[in-house]
Design an enzyme around this catalytic site. Structure first.
Site, PDB file in Angstrom:
ATOM      1  N   ARG A 185       0.808  -1.217   0.000  1.00  0.00           N
ATOM      2  CA  ARG A 185       0.000   0.000   0.000  1.00  0.00           C
ATOM      3  C   ARG A 185       0.845   1.274   0.000  1.00  0.00           C
ATOM      4  O   ARG A 185       0.369   2.344  -0.341  1.00  0.00           O
ATOM      5  CB  ARG A 185      -0.942  -0.034   1.214  1.00  0.00           C
ATOM      6  CG  ARG A 185      -1.781   1.185   1.469  1.00  0.00           C
ATOM      7  CD  ARG A 185      -2.733   1.480   0.326  1.00  0.00           C
ATOM      8  NE  ARG A 185      -3.539   2.663   0.590  1.00  0.00           N
ATOM      9  CZ  ARG A 185      -3.085   3.922   0.507  1.00  0.00           C
ATOM     10  NH1 ARG A 185      -1.829   4.142   0.158  1.00  0.00           N
ATOM     11  NH2 ARG A 185      -3.875   4.935   0.762  1.00  0.00           N
ATOM     12  N   LYS A 186       2.093   1.157   0.411  1.00  0.00           N
ATOM     13  CA  LYS A 186       2.996   2.326   0.500  1.00  0.00           C
ATOM     14  C   LYS A 186       2.311   3.503   1.187  1.00  0.00           C
ATOM     15  O   LYS A 186       2.183   4.599   0.630  1.00  0.00           O
ATOM     16  CB  LYS A 186       3.531   2.737  -0.864  1.00  0.00           C
ATOM     17  CG  LYS A 186       4.377   1.658  -1.515  1.00  0.00           C
ATOM     18  CD  LYS A 186       5.141   2.190  -2.704  1.00  0.00           C
ATOM     19  CE  LYS A 186       5.978   1.119  -3.358  1.00  0.00           C
ATOM     20  NZ  LYS A 186       5.195   0.092  -4.046  1.00  0.00           N
ATOM     21  N   PHE A 187       1.895   3.287   2.431  1.00  0.00           N
ATOM     22  CA  PHE A 187       1.280   4.347   3.228  1.00  0.00           C
ATOM     23  C   PHE A 187       2.237   5.529   3.306  1.00  0.00           C
ATOM     24  O   PHE A 187       3.432   5.352   3.545  1.00  0.00           O
ATOM     25  CB  PHE A 187       0.964   3.830   4.636  1.00  0.00           C
ATOM     26  CG  PHE A 187      -0.099   2.770   4.663  1.00  0.00           C
ATOM     27  CD1 PHE A 187      -1.440   3.115   4.523  1.00  0.00           C
ATOM     28  CD2 PHE A 187       0.230   1.431   4.815  1.00  0.00           C
ATOM     29  CE1 PHE A 187      -2.431   2.133   4.550  1.00  0.00           C
ATOM     30  CE2 PHE A 187      -0.756   0.452   4.843  1.00  0.00           C
ATOM     31  CZ  PHE A 187      -2.089   0.809   4.712  1.00  0.00           C
TER      32      PHE A 187
END
Ligand code: BMP
Length: 261
Positions: free
Chosen positions: A93-95
């Site tokens: 998700r690469k927050f």
């Protein structure tokens, strides 16, 4: 000590995060340091592919926001495959927002990522609030984070100082940290953390959209990767079942050579 010379069995004992421990154990047991990036947009295609190649991988990496027919039943079936074949699930998700927003993105919305993903990817860009927002366990189940310290893409804006600060902030969250998404051996030294390295392909050196590919040998032997992420090299191949074995064998052979086994 050079972490890359230690076996996965040894490193399992040195890991703090339970997901990192599990991953080291799975790698050693299945003799696989291959993570498959299932970048497909239909749930049936993802589940079908995993049914065919699941026995050869230690980790599956998803991008749930590219799926056109996402459902709770997909998550149930994905988890069943993970149990059946013994691999873990990483949602890429690469927050990258303030802690409060990340906490909502992690647990709420359509995807409820925290309910089913063993681990997620996170950018260090916003500062440590992003790590505070992701709990080391959800409903008593352990979770983990792969923090992005470097990217594989051409012209990315990450600097040596950014990398150093990223590794420093991660050291404050030993329970949560599964490892780093990075490209170089020197990026970190803690043997209890896992180096996850994308940008791996045998057939090609790039994709025309900035992706840069290296060979399995280079990323394991020179660049210090513990787990290699392969997407299109397998997913877009004419025969994914044959390709998955080719990648798995090449990656494992390079690891065995590295640790002198
Ligand atoms: P492929 O092997 O098809 O190029 O896919 C690589 C996968 O790894 C993609 O899902 C991409 O989002 C991810 N990735 C990457 O390529 N480089 C990075 O630095 C970080 C990534 O998560």
């Amino acid at each position: 000590v050079d972490r890359t010379k230690l076996t996965y069995e040894k490193r399992e004992k040195l890991a703090n995060n339970p997901i990192a421990k599990k991953l080291f154990n799975i790698m050693a047991t299945k003799k696989s340091n291959l993570c498959l990036s299932v970048d497909l947009t239909s749930t049936s295609k993802i589940l079908d592919l995993l049914t065919r190649v699941g026995e050869h991988i230690c980790l599956v990496k998803t991008h749930v926001d590219i799926i056109e027919d996402f459902s709770e039943s997909f998550v149930t079936q994905l988890k069943q495959l993970a149990d059946r074949f013994g691999f873990l699930i990483l949602e890429d998700r690469k927050f990258a927002d303030i802690g409060n927003t990340v906490s909502l993105q992690y647990s709420k919305g359509l995807y409820k990522i925290g309910d089913w993903a063993d681990c997620v990817t996170v950018h260090s860009l916003p500062g440590e609030g992003v790590l505070k927002a992701i709990s080391a366990s959800v409903n008593g189940v352990s979770k983990g984070v792969f923090l992005l310290a470097e990217m594989s893409s051409e012209g990315n804006l990450i600097t040596p100082d950014y990398i150093e600060q990223t590794v420093k902030v991660a050291a404050k969250y030993p329970e949560l940290m599964t490892g780093f998404v990075c490209q170089n051996k020197k990026t970190f030294s803690d043997p209890g953390l896992i180096q996850l390295t994308p940008g791996v392909q045998l057939q090609s050196s790039g994709d025309g959209l900035g992706q840069v590919y290296n060979t399995p040998e280079k990323i394991i032997l020179e660049n210090g990767a513990d787990i290699a992420v392969v997407g299109r090299g397998i997913v877009a191949a004419k025969n994914p079942e044959a390709q998955v074995v080719i990648y798995r064998d090449a990656l494992w052979k390079a690891y065995a050579e590295r640790v002198g086994a």
